[in-house]
Design an enzyme around this catalytic site. Sequence first.
Site, PDB file in Angstrom:
ATOM      1  N   ASN A  29       0.882  -1.169   0.000  1.00 23.89           N
ATOM      2  CA  ASN A  29       0.000   0.000   0.000  1.00 23.89           C
ATOM      3  C   ASN A  29       0.919   1.218   0.000  1.00 23.89           C
ATOM      4  O   ASN A  29       1.484   1.582   1.025  1.00 23.89           O
ATOM      5  CB  ASN A  29      -0.879  -0.044   1.254  1.00 23.89           C
ATOM      6  CG  ASN A  29      -1.805   1.144   1.354  1.00 23.89           C
ATOM      7  OD1 ASN A  29      -1.793   2.024   0.484  1.00 23.89           O
ATOM      8  ND2 ASN A  29      -2.605   1.185   2.403  1.00 23.89           N
ATOM      9  N   HIS A  38     -12.933   2.305   0.787  1.00 23.88           N
ATOM     10  CA  HIS A  38     -12.878   1.252   1.817  1.00 23.88           C
ATOM     11  C   HIS A  38     -13.545  -0.035   1.332  1.00 23.88           C
ATOM     12  O   HIS A  38     -14.001  -0.848   2.148  1.00 23.88           O
ATOM     13  CB  HIS A  38     -13.589   1.668   3.129  1.00 23.88           C
ATOM     14  CG  HIS A  38     -12.912   2.736   3.917  1.00 23.88           C
ATOM     15  ND1 HIS A  38     -13.621   3.659   4.660  1.00 23.88           N
ATOM     16  CD2 HIS A  38     -11.611   3.033   4.099  1.00 23.88           C
ATOM     17  CE1 HIS A  38     -12.763   4.475   5.264  1.00 23.88           C
ATOM     18  NE2 HIS A  38     -11.530   4.116   4.927  1.00 23.88           N
ATOM     19  N   GLU A  92      -7.830  -5.976   5.501  1.00 23.19           N
ATOM     20  CA  GLU A  92      -7.714  -5.538   4.113  1.00 23.19           C
ATOM     21  C   GLU A  92      -6.536  -6.226   3.427  1.00 23.19           C
ATOM     22  O   GLU A  92      -6.614  -6.590   2.259  1.00 23.19           O
ATOM     23  CB  GLU A  92      -7.572  -4.009   4.072  1.00 23.19           C
ATOM     24  CG  GLU A  92      -8.864  -3.331   4.503  1.00 23.19           C
ATOM     25  CD  GLU A  92      -8.724  -1.834   4.728  1.00 23.19           C
ATOM     26  OE1 GLU A  92      -8.249  -1.457   5.808  1.00 23.19           O
ATOM     27  OE2 GLU A  92      -9.072  -1.070   3.825  1.00 23.19           O
ATOM     28  N   ARG A 108      -2.643  -2.256  -3.267  1.00 21.55           N
ATOM     29  CA  ARG A 108      -3.881  -1.532  -2.958  1.00 21.55           C
ATOM     30  C   ARG A 108      -3.886  -0.250  -3.784  1.00 21.55           C
ATOM     31  O   ARG A 108      -2.998   0.598  -3.646  1.00 21.55           O
ATOM     32  CB  ARG A 108      -3.927  -1.188  -1.483  1.00 21.55           C
ATOM     33  CG  ARG A 108      -5.157  -0.389  -1.162  1.00 21.55           C
ATOM     34  CD  ARG A 108      -5.161   0.098   0.259  1.00 21.55           C
ATOM     35  NE  ARG A 108      -6.415   0.778   0.508  1.00 21.55           N
ATOM     36  CZ  ARG A 108      -6.544   1.803   1.318  1.00 21.55           C
ATOM     37  NH1 ARG A 108      -5.505   2.272   1.968  1.00 21.55           N
ATOM     38  NH2 ARG A 108      -7.708   2.361   1.481  1.00 21.55           N
ATOM     39  N   MET A 113      -9.429   8.775  18.864  1.00 22.36           N
ATOM     40  CA  MET A 113     -10.609   8.472  19.675  1.00 22.36           C
ATOM     41  C   MET A 113     -10.249   8.067  21.101  1.00 22.36           C
ATOM     42  O   MET A 113     -10.967   8.393  22.049  1.00 22.36           O
ATOM     43  CB  MET A 113     -11.442   7.386  18.982  1.00 22.36           C
ATOM     44  CG  MET A 113     -12.729   7.042  19.671  1.00 22.36           C
ATOM     45  SD  MET A 113     -13.820   8.462  20.016  1.00 22.36           S
ATOM     46  CE  MET A 113     -14.645   8.695  18.449  1.00 22.36           C
ATOM     47  N   ARG A 114      -9.120   7.362  21.264  1.00 20.98           N
ATOM     48  CA  ARG A 114      -8.741   6.972  22.633  1.00 20.98           C
ATOM     49  C   ARG A 114      -8.542   8.202  23.509  1.00 20.98           C
ATOM     50  O   ARG A 114      -9.022   8.265  24.641  1.00 20.98           O
ATOM     51  CB  ARG A 114      -7.441   6.159  22.625  1.00 20.98           C
ATOM     52  CG  ARG A 114      -7.651   4.695  22.512  1.00 20.98           C
ATOM     53  CD  ARG A 114      -6.370   4.033  22.172  1.00 20.98           C
ATOM     54  NE  ARG A 114      -5.826   4.597  20.930  1.00 20.98           N
ATOM     55  CZ  ARG A 114      -4.948   3.975  20.158  1.00 20.98           C
ATOM     56  NH1 ARG A 114      -4.496   2.815  20.508  1.00 20.98           N
ATOM     57  NH2 ARG A 114      -4.522   4.536  19.044  1.00 20.98           N
ATOM     58  N   ARG A 147     -11.244  14.661   8.800  1.00 18.73           N
ATOM     59  CA  ARG A 147     -12.084  15.055   7.655  1.00 18.73           C
ATOM     60  C   ARG A 147     -13.487  15.405   8.135  1.00 18.73           C
ATOM     61  O   ARG A 147     -14.032  14.723   9.001  1.00 18.73           O
ATOM     62  CB  ARG A 147     -12.176  13.905   6.645  1.00 18.73           C
ATOM     63  CG  ARG A 147     -10.947  13.775   5.778  1.00 18.73           C
ATOM     64  CD  ARG A 147     -11.034  12.566   4.877  1.00 18.73           C
ATOM     65  NE  ARG A 147     -10.093  11.546   5.290  1.00 18.73           N
ATOM     66  CZ  ARG A 147     -10.085  10.276   4.863  1.00 18.73           C
ATOM     67  NH1 ARG A 147     -10.986   9.879   3.997  1.00 18.73           N
ATOM     68  NH2 ARG A 147      -9.182   9.427   5.280  1.00 18.73           N
TER      69      ARG A 147
HETATM   70  P1  AMP Z   1      -7.534   2.861  12.132  1.00 22.24           P
HETATM   71  O1  AMP Z   1      -7.434   3.996  11.137  1.00 22.24           O
HETATM   72  O2  AMP Z   1      -8.478   1.782  11.706  1.00 22.24           O
HETATM   73  O3  AMP Z   1      -6.195   2.326  12.584  1.00 22.24           O
HETATM   74  O4  AMP Z   1      -8.207   3.482  13.455  1.00 22.24           O
HETATM   75  C1  AMP Z   1      -7.604   4.509  14.185  1.00 22.24           C
HETATM   76  C2  AMP Z   1      -8.572   5.009  15.241  1.00 22.24           C
HETATM   77  O5  AMP Z   1      -8.939   3.928  16.106  1.00 22.24           O
HETATM   78  C3  AMP Z   1      -8.011   6.107  16.124  1.00 22.24           C
HETATM   79  O6  AMP Z   1      -8.966   7.133  16.305  1.00 22.24           O
HETATM   80  C4  AMP Z   1      -7.789   5.384  17.442  1.00 22.24           C
HETATM   81  O7  AMP Z   1      -7.903   6.261  18.534  1.00 22.24           O
HETATM   82  C5  AMP Z   1      -8.955   4.422  17.432  1.00 22.24           C
HETATM   83  N1  AMP Z   1      -8.779   3.357  18.450  1.00 22.24           N
HETATM   84  C6  AMP Z   1      -7.834   2.382  18.483  1.00 22.24           C
HETATM   85  N2  AMP Z   1      -7.953   1.670  19.628  1.00 22.24           N
HETATM   86  C7  AMP Z   1      -8.992   2.211  20.335  1.00 22.24           C
HETATM   87  C8  AMP Z   1      -9.611   1.928  21.588  1.00 22.24           C
HETATM   88  N3  AMP Z   1      -9.197   0.927  22.374  1.00 22.24           N
HETATM   89  N4  AMP Z   1     -10.669   2.692  21.961  1.00 22.24           N
HETATM   90  C9  AMP Z   1     -11.109   3.700  21.195  1.00 22.24           C
HETATM   91  N5  AMP Z   1     -10.558   4.020  19.997  1.00 22.24           N
HETATM   92  C10 AMP Z   1      -9.519   3.290  19.564  1.00 22.24           C
END
Ligand code: AMP
Length: 394
Positions: free
Chosen positions: A9, A173, A377, A84, A274-275, A231
């Site tokens: 990718n 996606h 993916e 990808r 998000m964490r 975004r």
């Molecule tokens: P991705 O692009 O699929 O890797 O997702 C990234 C997002 O997933 C980020 O906003 C992270 O904060 C969120 N994320 C990963 N682990 C957690 C968790 N345990 N609780 C809440 N959000 C999470």
Amino acid sequence: MNDPVLVINCGSSSIKYALVPATADQPRLTGLVERLGSGDALLKGVDSHGDAFTIGLGDVGHVQALRAILERLEGRRPGAVGHRIVHGGERFTRATLIDDDVVAAIEQTSALAPLHNPANLQGIAATRSLFPALPQVAVFDTAFHQSLPPRAYRYALPESLYRDHGIRRYGFHGTSHAFVSARADALSGLSGGWLTAHLGNGCSTAAVWEGKSLDTSMGLTPLEGLVMGTRSGDVDPGLHAHLARQLGWSLERIDEVLNRESGLLGLSGLTNDMRELEAAADRENAGAMLAIEVFCYRIAKSLAALSCALPRLDGIVFTGGIGENSPRVREQVIALLPHFGLDLEPEANLATVRGREARIDVQTPNRPVLWVIPTDEEGRIADETRQLLGETPR
Ligand code: AMP
């Protein structure tokens, strides 16, 4: 072919890779080169013992970075490469063996994905120069959504914009929505109607019926639809003209703000992660609480809208970093959809384990099911590559 598939990718300043073995009992090697072109590129990865490594590569381009990746494959030689590719336009409805003609067609589609397709093409050029004899396959993020009917993919714009310039909804996606909906079918023993929510840094929803995507939240570009990390997702189409006229913003500035300074980051004023937002919301930070509330509301609204595409709703699937790992987001989204007859099992929702599939509803007969399904993916790209080459996927 017992050889593994090397999944690539390629971005403008990064290359993510995964060496996906033919059988699940062998370890997968994964990693990425980042900061390409900065003079200070880094290769980070995980070896077959699960140990992480970081190697400074210095001032390297794509070809040298791929060479460095090859050296970390522990002597395992790929039998094919799966790329990808973000945008396949209307031409590519499935994975395709790469030749000069396909490269030219991907180039032609670059106007629709100026940030992604040229970088993906750099990856193809580099791997073709390194492995001239290996079959290379393009797997498109848009391909799964080529089954959308016109009522879902057309914008209410003059027909010539569609006919002469390809302006329509494409969706992205696709590999992830295809993977998790196929898993939901397999786990539930039916060819069903699913609403899938891929919630990561980029976020999108899809309505999938009998293995075909019938609608999705992203459009001409991956900016349409849900609130994402940085975004904005949907805004009033009049916003661009308003910002240009009232604030004197250039198109570049507007693009930058909507793509990089909005979403969870813009709403919270804190972070796109998000964490971190959940931790801040626990401390009653108002920006974080608002960002999570808007995020969840917009997901629920999108799922409700997409349900119109399905003859029957068999369930909802959550995936992506947030969808897989945030019980709070899943609970808030489902609480906003009482008319779907969903029955979340709070303990099952809290007890999901990272990387594992889980059913999180009360399991009442004739009610829609709720699944958490880790997306894969890279595995899907490897499977599509094998399938195209006439082999049985893993
Ligand atoms: P991705 O692009 O699929 O890797 O997702 C990234 C997002 O997933 C980020 O906003 C992270 O904060 C969120 N994320 C990963 N682990 C957690 C968790 N345990 N609780 C809440 N959000 C999470």
